[in-house]
Write a protein that holds these residues in place. Sequence first.
Motif, PDB file in Angstrom:
ATOM      1  N   GLU A 136       0.448 -15.157 -93.885  1.00  0.00           N
ATOM      2  CA  GLU A 136      -0.516 -14.733 -94.959  1.00  0.00           C
ATOM      3  C   GLU A 136      -1.410 -13.513 -94.200  1.00  0.00           C
ATOM      4  O   GLU A 136      -1.778 -13.723 -93.215  1.00  0.00           O
ATOM      5  CB  GLU A 136      -1.563 -15.712 -95.415  1.00  0.00           C
ATOM      6  CG  GLU A 136      -2.412 -15.106 -96.652  1.00  0.00           C
ATOM      7  CD  GLU A 136      -2.986 -16.259 -97.202  1.00  0.00           C
ATOM      8  OE1 GLU A 136      -3.814 -16.041 -98.191  1.00  0.00           O
ATOM      9  OE2 GLU A 136      -3.293 -17.590 -96.806  1.00  0.00           O
ATOM     10  N   LEU A 137      -1.483 -12.480 -95.030  1.00  0.00           N
ATOM     11  CA  LEU A 137      -2.232 -11.228 -94.445  1.00  0.00           C
ATOM     12  C   LEU A 137      -3.694 -11.505 -94.890  1.00  0.00           C
ATOM     13  O   LEU A 137      -3.936 -12.178 -96.029  1.00  0.00           O
ATOM     14  CB  LEU A 137      -1.714 -10.024 -95.251  1.00  0.00           C
ATOM     15  CG  LEU A 137      -0.243  -9.478 -94.778  1.00  0.00           C
ATOM     16  CD1 LEU A 137      -0.221  -8.171 -95.297  1.00  0.00           C
ATOM     17  CD2 LEU A 137      -0.398  -9.443 -93.250  1.00  0.00           C
ATOM     18  N   GLY A 138      -4.787 -11.042 -94.153  1.00  0.00           N
ATOM     19  CA  GLY A 138      -6.284 -10.996 -94.573  1.00  0.00           C
ATOM     20  C   GLY A 138      -6.327  -9.662 -95.412  1.00  0.00           C
ATOM     21  O   GLY A 138      -5.506  -8.601 -95.413  1.00  0.00           O
TER      22      GLY A 138
ATOM     23  N   MET B 211       6.596 -22.421 -98.766  1.00  0.00           N
ATOM     24  CA  MET B 211       5.826 -22.658-100.054  1.00  0.00           C
ATOM     25  C   MET B 211       5.599 -23.907-100.445  1.00  0.00           C
ATOM     26  O   MET B 211       4.480 -24.618-100.685  1.00  0.00           O
ATOM     27  CB  MET B 211       6.768 -22.259-101.336  1.00  0.00           C
ATOM     28  CG  MET B 211       6.727 -20.591-101.510  1.00  0.00           C
ATOM     29  SD  MET B 211       7.642 -19.956-103.142  1.00  0.00           S
ATOM     30  CE  MET B 211       6.130 -20.139-103.982  1.00  0.00           C
ATOM     31  N   GLN B 212       6.635 -25.165 -99.826  1.00  0.00           N
ATOM     32  CA  GLN B 212       6.492 -26.418-100.174  1.00  0.00           C
ATOM     33  C   GLN B 212       5.197 -26.822 -99.074  1.00  0.00           C
ATOM     34  O   GLN B 212       4.436 -27.956 -99.252  1.00  0.00           O
ATOM     35  CB  GLN B 212       7.379 -27.463 -99.898  1.00  0.00           C
ATOM     36  CG  GLN B 212       8.559 -26.936-100.807  1.00  0.00           C
ATOM     37  CD  GLN B 212      10.117 -27.737-100.486  1.00  0.00           C
ATOM     38  OE1 GLN B 212      10.495 -27.817 -99.480  1.00  0.00           O
ATOM     39  NE2 GLN B 212      10.764 -28.060-101.561  1.00  0.00           N
ATOM     40  N   THR B 213       5.034 -26.266 -98.128  1.00  0.00           N
ATOM     41  CA  THR B 213       4.231 -26.899 -97.011  1.00  0.00           C
ATOM     42  C   THR B 213       2.848 -26.006 -97.154  1.00  0.00           C
ATOM     43  O   THR B 213       1.825 -26.735 -96.723  1.00  0.00           O
ATOM     44  CB  THR B 213       4.677 -26.785 -95.461  1.00  0.00           C
ATOM     45  OG1 THR B 213       5.123 -25.303 -95.238  1.00  0.00           O
ATOM     46  CG2 THR B 213       6.009 -27.702 -95.260  1.00  0.00           C
ATOM     47  N   HIS B 214       2.651 -25.011 -97.380  1.00  0.00           N
ATOM     48  CA  HIS B 214       1.552 -24.096 -97.474  1.00  0.00           C
ATOM     49  C   HIS B 214       0.884 -23.721 -98.717  1.00  0.00           C
ATOM     50  O   HIS B 214      -0.207 -24.047 -99.073  1.00  0.00           O
ATOM     51  CB  HIS B 214       1.619 -22.860 -96.763  1.00  0.00           C
ATOM     52  CG  HIS B 214       2.020 -22.914 -95.339  1.00  0.00           C
ATOM     53  ND1 HIS B 214       3.224 -23.343 -94.622  1.00  0.00           N
ATOM     54  CD2 HIS B 214       1.033 -22.981 -94.148  1.00  0.00           C
ATOM     55  CE1 HIS B 214       3.063 -23.216 -93.369  1.00  0.00           C
ATOM     56  NE2 HIS B 214       1.778 -23.248 -93.196  1.00  0.00           N
ATOM     57  N   ILE B 215       1.768 -23.420 -99.683  1.00  0.00           N
ATOM     58  CA  ILE B 215       1.430 -22.812-101.098  1.00  0.00           C
ATOM     59  C   ILE B 215       1.252 -23.791-102.022  1.00  0.00           C
ATOM     60  O   ILE B 215       0.207 -23.945-102.722  1.00  0.00           O
ATOM     61  CB  ILE B 215       2.034 -21.717-101.385  1.00  0.00           C
ATOM     62  CG1 ILE B 215       2.173 -20.414-100.620  1.00  0.00           C
ATOM     63  CG2 ILE B 215       2.027 -21.302-102.915  1.00  0.00           C
ATOM     64  CD1 ILE B 215       3.108 -19.107-100.753  1.00  0.00           C
TER      65      ILE B 215
END
Length: 123
Positions: A4-6, A77-81
């Motif tokens: 993920e970008l800041g 996506m499953q673990t973070h989003i």
Amino acid sequence: MITELGLSQFYQVKHLTDAYRNIEVKAVVSGMNPGRIYVDDADNIKAALIWVHGQSGYQLVGDAESKPFRSELRTYMQTHILPELMALQMTEVETVLLMIAGKMCLSIWLVQGSLTMARSMYS
């Protein structure tokens, strides 16, 4: 590796969105609209998953053949989003559609907390 970008790094995907027609995506990249950006490789960005807050949905832009996205996106996506969306009580998210040079279509959707991905080819 998907990263993920800041906000201060969003400009790094501008080369992916210059030819993209979705103005909301461009507004996120420019920092004018709220959103989040996930990239396939922070050192060599070829594809990005962009959360457009105003649309409550994601847009994929860039290289349809990006190996990190092809191999890691579902797990990421499953673990973070997905946990973040569920914590916000978002059980449905707009379909994401990716078409590069008219040759590939990837749809991702979240319905009732279940993540589904489908890939089909077009010519």
